[in-house]
Motif scaffolding. Structure first.
Motif, PDB file in Angstrom:
ATOM      1  N   LYS A  21       9.013 -37.995   1.491  1.00 25.27           N
ATOM      2  CA  LYS A  21       8.691 -39.414   1.419  1.00 25.27           C
ATOM      3  C   LYS A  21       9.797 -40.134   0.674  1.00 25.27           C
ATOM      4  O   LYS A  21      10.545 -39.524  -0.107  1.00 25.27           O
ATOM      5  CB  LYS A  21       7.335 -39.656   0.769  1.00 25.27           C
ATOM      6  CG  LYS A  21       7.086 -39.022  -0.569  1.00 25.27           C
ATOM      7  CD  LYS A  21       5.668 -39.319  -1.035  1.00 25.27           C
ATOM      8  CE  LYS A  21       5.319 -38.593  -2.328  1.00 25.27           C
ATOM      9  NZ  LYS A  21       5.111 -37.154  -2.141  1.00 25.27           N
ATOM     10  N   SER A  22       9.865 -41.441   0.895  1.00 23.88           N
ATOM     11  CA  SER A  22      10.959 -42.213   0.331  1.00 23.88           C
ATOM     12  C   SER A  22      10.468 -43.610  -0.023  1.00 23.88           C
ATOM     13  O   SER A  22      10.034 -44.364   0.849  1.00 23.88           O
ATOM     14  CB  SER A  22      12.110 -42.295   1.350  1.00 23.88           C
ATOM     15  OG  SER A  22      13.197 -43.016   0.837  1.00 23.88           O
ATOM     16  N   LEU A  23      10.512 -43.948  -1.310  1.00 23.07           N
ATOM     17  CA  LEU A  23      10.138 -45.286  -1.740  1.00 23.07           C
ATOM     18  C   LEU A  23      11.215 -46.289  -1.349  1.00 23.07           C
ATOM     19  O   LEU A  23      12.405 -45.955  -1.284  1.00 23.07           O
ATOM     20  CB  LEU A  23       9.951 -45.324  -3.259  1.00 23.07           C
ATOM     21  CG  LEU A  23       8.778 -44.547  -3.866  1.00 23.07           C
ATOM     22  CD1 LEU A  23       8.822 -44.653  -5.393  1.00 23.07           C
ATOM     23  CD2 LEU A  23       7.450 -45.053  -3.340  1.00 23.07           C
ATOM     24  N   SER A  24      10.797 -47.507  -1.088  1.00 24.49           N
ATOM     25  CA  SER A  24      11.771 -48.579  -0.862  1.00 24.49           C
ATOM     26  C   SER A  24      12.562 -48.811  -2.146  1.00 24.49           C
ATOM     27  O   SER A  24      12.069 -48.563  -3.256  1.00 24.49           O
ATOM     28  CB  SER A  24      11.065 -49.866  -0.440  1.00 24.49           C
ATOM     29  OG  SER A  24      10.379 -49.686   0.786  1.00 24.49           O
ATOM     30  N   CYS A  60       3.705 -41.906  -6.195  1.00 27.82           N
ATOM     31  CA  CYS A  60       3.822 -43.316  -5.769  1.00 27.82           C
ATOM     32  C   CYS A  60       3.072 -44.289  -6.678  1.00 27.82           C
ATOM     33  O   CYS A  60       2.947 -45.470  -6.339  1.00 27.82           O
ATOM     34  CB  CYS A  60       3.354 -43.500  -4.328  1.00 27.82           C
ATOM     35  SG  CYS A  60       4.198 -42.448  -3.133  1.00 27.82           S
ATOM     36  N   ARG A  61       2.572 -43.830  -7.809  1.00 27.63           N
ATOM     37  CA  ARG A  61       1.882 -44.730  -8.738  1.00 27.63           C
ATOM     38  C   ARG A  61       2.891 -45.413  -9.657  1.00 27.63           C
ATOM     39  O   ARG A  61       3.996 -44.908  -9.865  1.00 27.63           O
ATOM     40  CB  ARG A  61       0.869 -43.952  -9.574  1.00 27.63           C
ATOM     41  CG  ARG A  61      -0.324 -43.434  -8.798  1.00 27.63           C
ATOM     42  CD  ARG A  61      -1.265 -42.649  -9.702  1.00 27.63           C
ATOM     43  NE  ARG A  61      -0.628 -41.454 -10.246  1.00 27.63           N
ATOM     44  CZ  ARG A  61      -1.209 -40.603 -11.069  1.00 27.63           C
ATOM     45  NH1 ARG A  61      -2.455 -40.818 -11.458  1.00 27.63           N
ATOM     46  NH2 ARG A  61      -0.565 -39.542 -11.516  1.00 27.63           N
ATOM     47  N   ASP A  95      -2.596 -39.498  -5.667  1.00 28.77           N
ATOM     48  CA  ASP A  95      -1.696 -38.356  -5.831  1.00 28.77           C
ATOM     49  C   ASP A  95      -0.551 -38.369  -4.820  1.00 28.77           C
ATOM     50  O   ASP A  95       0.212 -37.412  -4.726  1.00 28.77           O
ATOM     51  CB  ASP A  95      -2.472 -37.044  -5.711  1.00 28.77           C
ATOM     52  CG  ASP A  95      -3.250 -36.942  -4.404  1.00 28.77           C
ATOM     53  OD1 ASP A  95      -3.188 -37.894  -3.595  1.00 28.77           O
ATOM     54  OD2 ASP A  95      -3.916 -35.914  -4.193  1.00 28.77           O
ATOM     55  N   GLY A  96      -0.416 -39.456  -4.050  1.00 34.64           N
ATOM     56  CA  GLY A  96       0.671 -39.557  -3.084  1.00 34.64           C
ATOM     57  C   GLY A  96       0.409 -38.853  -1.771  1.00 34.64           C
ATOM     58  O   GLY A  96       1.288 -38.802  -0.909  1.00 34.64           O
ATOM     59  N   GLN A  97      -0.800 -38.299  -1.582  1.00 30.13           N
ATOM     60  CA  GLN A  97      -1.136 -37.630  -0.332  1.00 30.13           C
ATOM     61  C   GLN A  97      -1.850 -38.604   0.611  1.00 30.13           C
ATOM     62  O   GLN A  97      -2.492 -39.561   0.178  1.00 30.13           O
ATOM     63  CB  GLN A  97      -2.027 -36.414  -0.592  1.00 30.13           C
ATOM     64  CG  GLN A  97      -1.362 -35.358  -1.455  1.00 30.13           C
ATOM     65  CD  GLN A  97      -2.165 -34.078  -1.507  1.00 30.13           C
ATOM     66  OE1 GLN A  97      -1.925 -33.133  -0.746  1.00 30.13           O
ATOM     67  NE2 GLN A  97      -3.122 -34.020  -2.407  1.00 30.13           N
TER      68      GLN A  97
END
Length: 367
Positions: A45-48, A60-61, A244-246
């Motif tokens: 995964k990749s955050l902007s 991602c929190r 949890d990003g899932q």
């Protein structure tokens, strides 16, 4: 709510395959509404860029504290900053590439999330092939950390390069060349293979919607099993990213055994023309569901999405001419009569009326 099922315990769904459609998931039993049928971790995964310094790149929190001391960009929250976290271990290998990406004057790009996703996938590919070893893994743990499988997660996905526009493929080519420059030789890939890899990821990635309920798009990720949920404009499932990003997928209504499980790839509150345009542009197919084919059971709902409420107090709706004439009507009959009579003046008058209607679409009332 019902219980959840992990990716390796597919008790609520089964995989099926049809020629021309590929693989998809169906309910293996009758499913209640609101049931969580899948919790799927991301292979990558990749955050902007806008969220890199404020959110954890694993769950991602929102995260406080300092960013990585190496690249000065990536951040992990206290719960995720452990050697048992594969995202942390993989970033240690990627860190020098990220530092060069963000600090070198050779790279001037507005948004790097696709390039960073590409870097992660190539590291996983090399790790699985044995060309890369992560020296920071725990030596005392015989089993070692469980890294996502590149083979299972990516190479099984559909390759849409034959139907993609040349401009998009040229953009992919540019990203692959950047990745080749940033990564060490053991992780590099040919430009042709890289374009195919990005094409697979492009049509199968899911947005990382902010779990705080704000509906913000934080970035995107590849969630292997979730890629087999096909699109429908009347889906029976919905999805979100958990704390949890899932990725979590739940049913939105009762689903019968054997019924295909589906989610939406677009905004369901858009009218038919815009939905189809979005799907064709981003996923390269034309939706032929009952709703998009204007089945009688959906015609009225589609009209409402393209209408405005009447301000005269009659509780009717103002609809643009194309929807009013979709099922025939006075205008359609007039055009037919005009053709049959061969009256040039009548046809000119009707053409003028149609042009005026198109210019003020929505002013005709249905009460």
């Amino acid at each position: 709510m019902g219980g959840a099922v992990e990716e390796d315990e597919p008790s609520f769904y089964a995989m099926e395959e049809e020629e021309g459609r590929g693989r998809f998931l169906v309910a293996s039993q009758r499913l209640a509404s609101g049931l969580c049928i899948l919790i799927c971790p991301a292979v990558a995964k990749s955050l902007s860029d806008a969220f890199l310094e404020s959110h954890c790149s694993s769950c991602c929190r929102p995260a406080g504290g300092d960013c990585c001391s190496g690249c000065s960009k990536i951040k992990f929250c206290p719960d995720c900053s452990t050697d048992a976290n594969v995202d942390v271990l993989l970033h240690r290998y990627e860190c020098s590439s990220f530092k060069q990406l963000f600090q070198s004057s050779d790279f001037k790009i507005e948004e790097s999330r696709t390039l960073r996703l590409m870097l992660r996938l190539l590291v996983l590919r090399s790790l699985e092939a044995g060309r890369v070893s992560l020296s920071d893994t725990s030596e005392g743990d015989e089993a070692g950390p469980s890294f996502p499988s590149f083979q299972d997660a990516v190479e099984c996905l559909c390759n849409n390069t034959p139907v993609m526009p040349e401009e998009l493929l040229a953009r992919f080519s540019h990203i692959v060349k950047q990745a080749r420059y940033l990564l060490p030789s053991e992780c590099r890939i040919s430009v042709e293979e890289g374009i195919e890899l990005l094409a697979r990821a492009y049509c199968n990635a899911h947005e990382l919607i902010n779990p705080d309920g704000s509906d913000q798009d934080l970035g995107f990720g590849l969630f292997p099993l979730a890629c087999f949920f096909n699109h429908s404009c009347t889906p029976n499932c919905t999805w979100c990213v958990g704390d949890d990003g899932q990725l979590e997928i739940r049913t939105t209504r009762v689903v019968e055994e054997g019924e295909e499980l589906s989610i939406s790839y677009c905004d369901l509150y858009e009218e038919r023309r815009r939905r189809r345009s979005t799907l064709q542009k981003n996923f390269f197919f034309t939706c032929e569901c009952k709703r998009c084919k204007l089945d009688p059971s959906w015609r009225r709902q589609e009209q409402l999405l393209s209408s405005w409420k009447c301000r005269k107090g009659c509780e009717g709706m103002m609809l643009p001419p194309p929807l009013l004439d979709a099922g025939g009507g006075d205008n359609a009959k007039k055009r037919k009569r005009g053709r049959e009579d061969g009256g040039k003046e009548e046809r000119k008058k009707e053409e003028k009326e149609e042009q005026e209607q198109e210019g003020r679409a929505g002013r005709r009332l249905v009460c």
